[in-house]
Each structure stands twice: as C-alpha cells, then as structure tokens.
Design a protein around this motif. Sequence first.
Motif, PDB file in Angstrom:
ATOM      1  N   LYS A 180       1.015  -1.077  -0.132  1.00 56.36           N
ATOM      2  CA  LYS A 180       0.149  -0.186   0.303  1.00 56.36           C
ATOM      3  C   LYS A 180       0.712   0.958   0.072  1.00 56.36           C
ATOM      4  O   LYS A 180       0.797   2.330  -0.568  1.00 56.36           O
ATOM      5  N   GLU A 181       1.543   1.141   1.122  1.00 55.86           N
ATOM      6  CA  GLU A 181       3.248   2.171   0.944  1.00 55.86           C
ATOM      7  C   GLU A 181       3.778   2.744  -0.387  1.00 55.86           C
ATOM      8  O   GLU A 181       3.978   3.548  -1.089  1.00 55.86           O
ATOM      9  N   GLU A 182       4.074   1.256  -0.859  1.00 54.73           N
ATOM     10  CA  GLU A 182       4.830   1.786  -2.753  1.00 54.73           C
ATOM     11  C   GLU A 182       3.555   2.154  -3.251  1.00 54.73           C
ATOM     12  O   GLU A 182       3.544   3.487  -4.401  1.00 54.73           O
ATOM     13  N   VAL A 183       2.172   1.831  -3.437  1.00 61.99           N
ATOM     14  CA  VAL A 183       1.572   2.585  -4.433  1.00 61.99           C
ATOM     15  C   VAL A 183       1.525   4.275  -4.043  1.00 61.99           C
ATOM     16  O   VAL A 183       0.533   4.776  -4.412  1.00 61.99           O
ATOM     17  N   HIS A 184       1.317   4.157  -2.451  1.00 58.30           N
ATOM     18  CA  HIS A 184       1.074   5.522  -2.583  1.00 58.30           C
ATOM     19  C   HIS A 184       2.000   6.280  -3.146  1.00 58.30           C
ATOM     20  O   HIS A 184       1.951   7.872  -3.726  1.00 58.30           O
ATOM     21  N   PHE A 185       3.378   6.255  -2.936  1.00 57.54           N
ATOM     22  CA  PHE A 185       4.143   7.170  -3.848  1.00 57.54           C
ATOM     23  C   PHE A 185       4.168   6.351  -4.851  1.00 57.54           C
ATOM     24  O   PHE A 185       5.589   6.981  -5.582  1.00 57.54           O
TER      25      PHE A 185
END
Length: 125
Positions: free
Chosen positions: A77-82
């Motif tokens: 989820k964090e990778e998608v956020h950035f």
Amino acid sequence: MAFDKAKYLFQRDEKGDLISKEVVIHGLMEKPAFRLIPLTKGELSKVWAGTDERGSSSAEVDEWVIPQCCKDPTFTKEEVHFMRSDAVTAIMTAIISLSLGMEPDVYAAKVGEDKPDDPLGNKHG
C-alpha cells in the motif's frame, strides 16, 4: 455456434482462489508483463463507486486494488501511495480491463467518453 461458458468464467484454483494471468502493461514505457488477478463484479462496483467523473480512481482505491491484484511484481500500500501517477493509471487500466474481459486500449477509450454509467451497468451519482 455453441456458447462456451468457460470463456466467460474467471479461472480458479482448487481452493477457489482466482488464478493470475500475464498482462502486458501498455501504459508503461518498458511494456512489462505483470501477473494480475481480476476483480470480481462486486469489487469492480466498489472501484467504480470510488472514481470521479473522468473515471479516475481515488488514492484509497488504488492503494487497495493494486496490492490485491498484482501478484508479480507485488506492491505494498505504501509503495502504491508513492508511485508515479502514470504508473498507477497504467496498472489500474490493466487490472480493470482484465476484470471486464476487455483489451486495455478498448477500456481506456471507454473511460475517455462521458461516464453516465459504469461498465457493469450500475447507475452512480
């Protein structure tokens, strides 16, 4: 000609889980092949409800769908956020088009049209 219903069913493994399919991500320069699982009709309805009038999905929808549907490569989820927006758009287009049984360019053309209804026929707004 006989109707082949197997062509219209998502492939599932012996446990009933959806089987991933290799899909070329045309919206990315390298045109990489990802292993993706499709969204079910209920999941597609949730995605469609989280899009704006141009068919663009919200960050929350992207952060839910991409980690769930991308099996190789995988994303958090964090990778998608950035992630850059062009990559998110290309991946989401591939996932949704796979889920609808459409080629990505056909789906992208439909999204470019006015959005009175979603592709599943549900009314929104």
